[in-house]
Each structure stands twice: as structure tokens, then as C-alpha cells.
Scaffold this motif. Sequence first.
Motif, PDB file in Angstrom:
ATOM      1  N   PRO A  65       0.795  -1.233   0.000  1.00 49.75           N
ATOM      2  CA  PRO A  65       0.000   0.000   0.000  1.00 49.75           C
ATOM      3  C   PRO A  65       0.825   1.280   0.000  1.00 49.75           C
ATOM      4  O   PRO A  65       0.401   2.296  -0.519  1.00 49.75           O
ATOM      5  N   GLN A  66       2.034   1.246   0.565  1.00 50.31           N
ATOM      6  CA  GLN A  66       2.845   2.471   0.615  1.00 50.31           C
ATOM      7  C   GLN A  66       3.836   2.572  -0.540  1.00 50.31           C
ATOM      8  O   GLN A  66       4.679   3.456  -0.563  1.00 50.31           O
ATOM      9  N   GLY A  67       3.713   1.633  -1.487  1.00 53.27           N
ATOM     10  CA  GLY A  67       4.719   1.623  -2.531  1.00 53.27           C
ATOM     11  C   GLY A  67       6.024   1.151  -1.929  1.00 53.27           C
ATOM     12  O   GLY A  67       6.031   0.263  -1.082  1.00 53.27           O
ATOM     13  N   ILE A  68       7.116   1.793  -2.311  1.00 49.62           N
ATOM     14  CA  ILE A  68       8.394   1.359  -1.757  1.00 49.62           C
ATOM     15  C   ILE A  68       8.666   2.123  -0.478  1.00 49.62           C
ATOM     16  O   ILE A  68       8.940   3.304  -0.489  1.00 49.62           O
ATOM     17  N   GLU A  69       8.511   1.457   0.632  1.00 49.06           N
ATOM     18  CA  GLU A  69       8.839   2.100   1.903  1.00 49.06           C
ATOM     19  C   GLU A  69       9.558   1.118   2.794  1.00 49.06           C
ATOM     20  O   GLU A  69       9.128  -0.028   2.955  1.00 49.06           O
ATOM     21  N   VAL A  70      10.625   1.610   3.349  1.00 46.19           N
ATOM     22  CA  VAL A  70      11.465   0.736   4.154  1.00 46.19           C
ATOM     23  C   VAL A  70      10.700   0.230   5.371  1.00 46.19           C
ATOM     24  O   VAL A  70       9.957   0.970   6.005  1.00 46.19           O
ATOM     25  N   GLY A  71      10.906  -1.031   5.679  1.00 48.04           N
ATOM     26  CA  GLY A  71      10.273  -1.583   6.870  1.00 48.04           C
ATOM     27  C   GLY A  71       8.945  -2.251   6.583  1.00 48.04           C
ATOM     28  O   GLY A  71       8.396  -2.967   7.402  1.00 48.04           O
ATOM     29  N   LYS A  72       8.403  -2.010   5.391  1.00 44.50           N
ATOM     30  CA  LYS A  72       7.132  -2.652   5.028  1.00 44.50           C
ATOM     31  C   LYS A  72       7.427  -3.736   4.003  1.00 44.50           C
ATOM     32  O   LYS A  72       8.251  -3.537   3.113  1.00 44.50           O
ATOM     33  N   THR A  73       6.778  -4.856   4.145  1.00 45.20           N
ATOM     34  CA  THR A  73       6.932  -5.881   3.112  1.00 45.20           C
ATOM     35  C   THR A  73       5.594  -6.053   2.402  1.00 45.20           C
ATOM     36  O   THR A  73       4.539  -5.898   3.006  1.00 45.20           O
ATOM     37  N   PRO A  74       5.638  -6.386   1.117  1.00 44.03           N
ATOM     38  CA  PRO A  74       4.387  -6.535   0.382  1.00 44.03           C
ATOM     39  C   PRO A  74       3.643  -7.806   0.803  1.00 44.03           C
ATOM     40  O   PRO A  74       4.268  -8.765   1.251  1.00 44.03           O
ATOM     41  N   THR A  75       2.333  -7.780   0.679  1.00 42.99           N
ATOM     42  CA  THR A  75       1.552  -8.997   0.911  1.00 42.99           C
ATOM     43  C   THR A  75       1.271  -9.646  -0.428  1.00 42.99           C
ATOM     44  O   THR A  75       0.847  -8.979  -1.362  1.00 42.99           O
ATOM     45  N   ILE A  76       1.551 -10.911  -0.514  1.00 42.70           N
ATOM     46  CA  ILE A  76       1.384 -11.636  -1.775  1.00 42.70           C
ATOM     47  C   ILE A  76       0.499 -12.854  -1.544  1.00 42.70           C
ATOM     48  O   ILE A  76       0.806 -13.711  -0.709  1.00 42.70           O
ATOM     49  N   GLN A  77      -0.611 -12.902  -2.265  1.00 43.47           N
ATOM     50  CA  GLN A  77      -1.528 -14.037  -2.100  1.00 43.47           C
ATOM     51  C   GLN A  77      -1.016 -15.242  -2.882  1.00 43.47           C
ATOM     52  O   GLN A  77      -0.317 -15.095  -3.881  1.00 43.47           O
ATOM     53  N   SER A  78      -1.428 -16.416  -2.419  1.00 38.36           N
ATOM     54  CA  SER A  78      -1.067 -17.639  -3.141  1.00 38.36           C
ATOM     55  C   SER A  78      -2.041 -17.860  -4.286  1.00 38.36           C
ATOM     56  O   SER A  78      -3.242 -17.603  -4.164  1.00 38.36           O
ATOM     57  N   ILE A  79      -1.497 -18.332  -5.393  1.00 38.32           N
ATOM     58  CA  ILE A  79      -2.326 -18.611  -6.558  1.00 38.32           C
ATOM     59  C   ILE A  79      -2.812 -20.063  -6.463  1.00 38.32           C
ATOM     60  O   ILE A  79      -2.011 -20.984  -6.279  1.00 38.32           O
ATOM     61  N   ASN A  80      -4.129 -20.272  -6.562  1.00 34.66           N
ATOM     62  CA  ASN A  80      -4.685 -21.629  -6.540  1.00 34.66           C
ATOM     63  C   ASN A  80      -5.156 -22.009  -7.934  1.00 34.66           C
ATOM     64  O   ASN A  80      -6.040 -21.359  -8.493  1.00 34.66           O
ATOM     65  N   LEU A  81      -4.580 -23.042  -8.512  1.00 30.54           N
ATOM     66  CA  LEU A  81      -4.971 -23.482  -9.848  1.00 30.54           C
ATOM     67  C   LEU A  81      -5.253 -24.978  -9.830  1.00 30.54           C
ATOM     68  O   LEU A  81      -4.686 -25.724  -9.034  1.00 30.54           O
ATOM     69  N   ALA A  82      -6.150 -25.405 -10.741  1.00 29.07           N
ATOM     70  CA  ALA A  82      -6.516 -26.828 -10.816  1.00 29.07           C
ATOM     71  C   ALA A  82      -5.640 -27.528 -11.840  1.00 29.07           C
ATOM     72  O   ALA A  82      -5.389 -26.999 -12.925  1.00 29.07           O
ATOM     73  N   LYS A  83      -5.190 -28.708 -11.474  1.00 29.06           N
ATOM     74  CA  LYS A  83      -4.326 -29.486 -12.371  1.00 29.06           C
ATOM     75  C   LYS A  83      -5.072 -29.827 -13.658  1.00 29.06           C
ATOM     76  O   LYS A  83      -6.269 -30.077 -13.662  1.00 29.06           O
ATOM     77  N   GLY A  84      -4.327 -29.832 -14.743  1.00 27.05           N
ATOM     78  CA  GLY A  84      -4.869 -30.269 -16.037  1.00 27.05           C
ATOM     79  C   GLY A  84      -5.768 -29.261 -16.706  1.00 27.05           C
ATOM     80  O   GLY A  84      -6.351 -29.545 -17.756  1.00 27.05           O
ATOM     81  N   LYS A  85      -5.899 -28.068 -16.113  1.00 29.47           N
ATOM     82  CA  LYS A  85      -6.791 -27.091 -16.717  1.00 29.47           C
ATOM     83  C   LYS A  85      -6.032 -26.008 -17.465  1.00 29.47           C
ATOM     84  O   LYS A  85      -4.833 -25.817 -17.285  1.00 29.47           O
TER      85      LYS A  85
END
Lengths: 768, 198
Positions: B64-84
Motif C-alpha cells: 500500500p505504501q509503494g516502496i517504503e522501508v520496513g514494510k513488506t508486500p503482501t502476496i496471495q497464493s495462486i490456486n490453480l486446478a491441475k490439467g486445466k
Amino acid sequence: MIQKAILLCLALVASVGTLSAQKCDLVLRGRVLHLENNLPIEAAYVWLSESATGVATDANGNFVLKNLCPGPQTIQITFIGHKEIKQSIVLNSGTSNLTFKMEEEAVALSGVEVHGHREVVQTTTAVSSLYGEALIQVRGENLGESLKRLAGVTTFSTGSTISKPVIHGLHSNRILILNNGIRLEGQQWGAEHAPEIDPFLADELTVIKGAETVRFGPEAMGGVILVNPAPLPTSKKQVTELNLIGNSNGRSGNVAVAHSGGSGKIVGLGYRIQGSTKRAGNIQSPNYFQGNTGLSETSLSSSLGYSTDKLGTEAYYSFFTTELGILSDAHTGNLSDLLKIIENGAPFSNAEFTYSLINPKQVVTHHLGKIKAHYHLNPSWKLNFQYGFQSNHRQEYDKRRGDLNARPSLDLELFTNTAELFLDHNLKSHWTGSIGLHLIQQANSNVPGTGVTPLIPNYDLVNGGIYLLEKYQKGPLELEGGLRYDYRSLSTSRYLGNRLQEKTLTYQNGSAFVGGLYQINPKLAFTSNLGTAWRPPNVNELFSQGLHHGAAAVELGDTQLISEKSIKWVNSLEFESKKTTLELTAYANQIRDYIYLNPTGETFVSLRGTFNVYEYLQADAFFYGLDLSGTYSFSKQFNGYAKGSIIRAKNTEANSYFPFIPSDRMDWGLSYSFGKHADNDNNRITLSQVLVAQQSREPDFDLSPAPPGYALVNLGFSKKIKVGANGLRISVQANNLLNTEYKEYMNRFRYFTADMGRNLQLKLNYQF
Amino acid sequence: MKNLKKVSLYLLALVAFGFASCKSEDPTQENDGEVITDVTLKFQELNASNALVGSVLSFKASDPQGIEVGKTPTIQSINLAKGKKYQMTIEVTNAIENEDITKEILEEAAEHQFFFLGQVFDSSFLSIQYADAGGIALGLKTIVTVSSSTGTNNSSMRVVLRHDLNKSFPGATNPNFANFVQAGGETDLDITFPVIFS
């Protein structure tokens, strides 16, 4: 010249005449100086009536009279345009030493020309200068590159377009640059911020290697660089100098013109106008072009002065603007980009030659105006006043998306006022000195609209200083000392997110120095200078907080930093004989609370990737080293020179090395002159070699190891041609003749590219 | 002497004026126009006849703050179905300035390109091809095929956005081009998303 020859003959004849034998074995040594400015007077004639012997002073104002008989003597000293000195002395035994100061005669009485008032630095510390022939040789180069010719001076550069002078291992805010007597105030804190000055405006570049805080104010810790124009003419004579320079590497062209003259109607009125312009394209390393390394630069300066016997006034204005490209490949988005290109050791982009510039680039404009006046209250006391105004505008453009690409990411405006009031005394006794007040005021503003959180806050700075200098001069001995007190207040304000952060910081410090010069004999002189200096932390060191764009680094300032304090001891030995000159300078500089950028070893993760984190820390540092330079004439036609420097710098707290300290280096050369002239010197061939060792004293952390040492060969030819009454000088110079591929440790872009390859240069200098 | 006094008065006035007018401006708030705060990967299933079916799955990385020291980005996990097989679109925004950067990237398609790297491709769990309008290599729209037999259920995908690169550099048309640095330019985004297969 003729006058001098005649005087010498006279002296010779006179001394032969007194060879009659008696118990006459006394020696009288002495020195003749201008009362005005303590400059030595060459070719003043010294006559002893009773002994009927006389001699003319040498270039240093020194004279020696030997085989004198004891008893009272009348000494008589004459020099054109100066009041005759007639004094009774008594010679007793051994050697006597005397200093005489000659006062200028009033203009109206003698009808002699008023001479230009040249301000000289009277210092007992080591000084080196570039002027005359040596300066013509470096014409067309920037300040840093030009000064590299002096032993002990190197450069700290960012690619081939940006270079900063380094004196005894210190640079940026730890040295001072004076543009015609005014402290050059730009955004000097940045490694990639070159000094905003064109060396073409100078007829002399001087480097003072001692700590000179007392004379020039805080920050003169490593030394001072004086960029001095010639004194203004006071006679009607008009002189124009034209320089044309072309370089094959970068396919650059450089034109410079200077015109000076005086008024025929108003005695003492003189002027000069000078300008230069330069255009260069991409620089070529032996195996590739460096993309986006062109530049265009224009500078202008003008001065107007009026002098009478008592009053001297001068108005001066200089303007400098540059637009320079930054090697595209050096601008990286994140740490992994940076490491990839370092691993490659050369740019990935397959650049071609072009003059056009794209982002990243810098556009800088600097205006400097000054007025100066001095008034001789009486022959011994002189009141001086100097005021300077400077405006510095720096814009740095990064590669950006969309419309933002046309907007600078850093846009700073810095205004500086400096005022100085000082009273000089130059007593007929052995004392000279001055007492003065020095005021600096500065306002720095970020121009809104960059779309980037500013790197440094807006700030106002006021620095007040009071100083006292005194010098004692007697015969071969000069002793000097000085004291100064400074007070600085810094108030900053900026937005951090939505929060307004305001801070006022104050710093104060005293500084002092003592120095001496002893002329051991007419050929050998020894100087020693011990001086303290201080430097308050800079705004970027206090307030940096965030990403340094392009450098893939996050830099963290610290508002708790305290002032750096140093004590520097410089000793120098100068030897000059008919065939040999030799100069040895040794120094030690102890700096307490030296501020440096230290890698924390941590990385910072963002959506843009990973960055290294650096923080500003303080530690005690110790610098010491040697500079040696010498020349030797094998014959009238065949001359040689050599110079070298060694620096050692250590973090004495962590027992580690600092980054970007110049490695050991030397250069040497031979020149051969020939031609039809009486003095056989209208043609000259010079062959020289630069040798640079690998920096083996590396810091614990560096992005890549220090590059290996290198050797470069340069070859030059110059010819002087008489065109009527005027002089034309043509020179051809090949630098890096063998097209050696090398990387200089002191170049920040060594991570990304090799340095410049072969360059052929053609220069024309015409004076009429 | 009278003149001298006059001149000094003028001088004094000039200096006083110079010093009085030298004052820094009040700071202004500068919004980081270029910062990317949110990157959203949107997946929608493609059936056998390459028609979009089902609902859109969104996975977001934000700072949310762009590049700011001390903050780390939140990254969601990608859920995908096999064979699709999926169509993946990328949306990039600057929430500070409330700006849609996707549009800018599309406008400057000649200077931008996404590259897709990481274990999912190294181990052939995923394959990807550019599917941007006009057949250009950009990566705002791609087709992603999930292997029917991934050796593990947990992997990772690295998404890199390059700016100012030489798009005709040999190999650069491959969305998995690992030596993208050699094509020049600089990185605007470099995010590693965890990937979960089900």
C-alpha cells in the motif's frame, strides 16, 4: 627580460669590483615583497652603497650578497612603479637575513599603470597549481580531469561524464571549490553531482592540500580548489584568446573564447568576457559504445573592474549549464538486475554512436554573481568586502512510464548568499594578517511536481563565522596561525507520507591552524602546516530515507549524526635547481566521526524486487599518504617528469578499509623540443605513461572486487607558430594510444563498463 | 569619499535584499506517481473450445505504501486446478494516485514486456504463451496451461515486468526468457507468487 639581464650584468660587474681582499666574508640574504599582497618581487634591484655591490632578486624575491665587509651600510632597493627603499643597516658577523616590502607609488604621481589586484592565497601549506602551458594542455577537460595532473589529486567519477576532484582521498563536501573567491555551492553531496564550473574561466587552477577551514569556512577538510580568472587588465590593451578542441572519442567539439581589455579613457577600468560551449556524443570503450553518455555544456563569465590606487572594485558573473547523459545500463531496477550486469562486466545494450540523450540524464544550471571591493585605509590596512549570490537548479530524469518520463524525478533549487567582510593588515614590520566575518545563507527547495518523494527535505541554513589570521615573516622564515569559530543552524521540513516533519539542528565548532615555511637555502624550502577542520553532517546524510533510484539501493540517514572533526598535518619539501625540481608532500589526517555509507547486509523486498540497504554511520578514520613530483632537464631540448601518489585510509574503529579510496598511481613522461627558434622549442613531442595499481585495500563489502591495475600510454605533439605578432599553438594528442581496456577503481560505473578507449585530440589555441 | 559612502550604502541594500529574499519554499506532499501498489493476476478457465467458462479467480500482490522501508508486500497464493487451461490477465494499479497503470503499459507496449519464470516453468508444471491483442509479446494477457500431473502441490511463479528493453533481442519473444536482463532496460516489477495446485 632585457631589464633583468642588464641588472644581472650590473650586479656581476659590481661584485667583480669588490673582490678586493679584506676581512670581508659576510653574507646578506633577503627577500623583497609587494607590500600590497606579499607577492615576491622579481628583478628588484638591491644595492649596497658602501660596498658598491648589488644584485637583482630572483623569481621568489630572494637575493644574496656575499663577501661583504663589516660595518654600517646603506641598502637601496628599487623596482619600477614602487617607492624606493633606502635604509641604513649594520653588518656584524656571519649571515644576516632581511625582508623588505615595497610600496606601490601613487598612480597620479608616476604615471605608471595601475596593476590588476590579484588575490593570492598566502599559505604555508602545500599548494599545487596548473597554469600557462600546463593549463593549455588540459583545456577542454572538466575540472576533475584537469586537476588529475597534480600529484595527490585524483577523481571520483560516475561514468565518463561526471567527475569530482579528490584531494588526498577526500571529495564532495569534504573539499571546497572556489569560483573566483566564492565558495561554489551546489548539490555537492551526491557522488553523481559534478561541480558546476567550467575550467575555461580560469587562467590558474590551484589546489591547497591542507585543512583550510579557518580561511574558507567549514568543510575544507581535505583541501581547497581555487578556480581563478586572470586579474582584470587595467591598461587599454585588448587581448582575445580562442580555443578550438576536437576529440575523436565521443566525437566532441569544444569552442572557447575570451576577450579582455581596458578602457583608454578611464584609467583602471578593465573588463573580460569569456564563454565556451561543448557537445559530445556516446563515449567508446575499446570494444563497445557506452550508451547515452553524451553531453552538452555551455558556460559564460564576465567581469568588470575598476581600480585606483586606493580602491579596487570588481563585479563578476558566471553561468554554467549542462545536460548530460547517464549510461543507460547503469540505471537498474533492482538488485538482481544490478548483479546480472555486474556479472557481465559490460553493458548489455548494444549501443551505437549518437549525440542525442535519453533518460536517465541530468540538467543542471548554475548562476553565480559577485561583487567585491577593497579599500586601502592606509598603506598598511586594507578593508575588503565580498558578496556572492548563487542559484543552482538540478534536475535528474529517470526512465519512467508515460508522461512522467518528461518530468524530472529530482528537481532541486538551491539559493546561496555569501558575504565576507575582512580587514587586512600588512605592516612594515614583519606582521601581516587579517580578521574577518563570514556569513553563508542557503535555501534549498524541492520543486513540486516530480511525482517522487523527495530525497532530501527543503531546508534553510545559516552559517556565521569569525576568524583571525596572522603571519610573521622574517628572512627565510614564515610562520602563521589562525583561529576561527563557526555557528550553523539548519532547519528542515518535509512530508513523510501525510505527516509534516520539521527539524532544527544546530552545530558549532572552533578551528585553528599553525604553519611555517623555512627557506633552507635558495634551492630548498620546507613547509609544515597543522590544521583542524570540521564538517557538519550534510542534509542527505541526516535525512535520506528511501530508494536511491537507479542505484538499486535503499539509503537511510540519521538525524543524530554529529559533526566530523579532523586534524591534518601536511609537510612539504621543495627543491629547485637549474636542472631539477622536486616536490615531496607527506600528510596525515585524523578524522573523528567520519561519516560513511555502510551496507547493513540486509535487503529490502518490494514489488519491484530486492534492494540492498545502506545506512550512514560514523567512525574514526585515519588517512595518510605521500605525493611526489619532479622534473629533470637532461638538456635544453630533452626533459622528463614523474609524479605519483600513495594514500592509505582506514576505519580505525572497525579496523577496515573505506570504499573508493584511490589506489597507488604514478605517471611519467619525456618530452623533446626542437625547431628553428632561438630556444629550439617551437615543436615538442611528449610521450607519457600512466600507471595505476590495483586497490588491494578493499572494504569488507563491495558489489564487485577492485579491478586490476592498468597502464596507459599517451603521445602528444605541439607546435607554436608565429602569425604576425600573434601566437598560434596547435597540438595533437593521443590518449590511451594502445586502446587498452581498463577499469578505474574510482569510477562508480566500473561495475558496468570499461573506461574510455583511445582518444585523438586536436587543439588550436590562438591569441591576438 | 562621499561617493564611497553612497556606494557602500547601495551595496549594503543589495546584500540585505539578497539575504532577506533567500528562504526555502514550504514543502508540498509529493504523490509517487510511478509506484505500483497493486498487481492482480486474474485467471479464468478456458474450455476445450477455448471459450471462457466459470468465475474469475483473482490473486493479488500489494504494497500500500509503494516502496517504503520496513514494510513488506503482501502476496496471495495462486490456486490453480491441475490439467486445466486458463486465460490470465494482469492488472496493475497505483492506489496512492488511484491510477490504472495497465492502460499505460498497454499504450507503451513497445517498451514493456512481462516475463514469467520460476519453478512452475522450470519443472514444467505450467506452460504459458502471450495472448495479447495484435499478437504482440507483452504479457498483459496470456494463456496458462496446468500440467495434469504436477509432482508437488506447492510451487512458485515469478512475474517480472521489464521497461525500456529491446523487444527484438534474440529469445525475447519467449515468455519464459530467463536472460531478459540481456535485452536491456530495467525492472519495474519482480514478484514471486506462491502457487498451489489442487
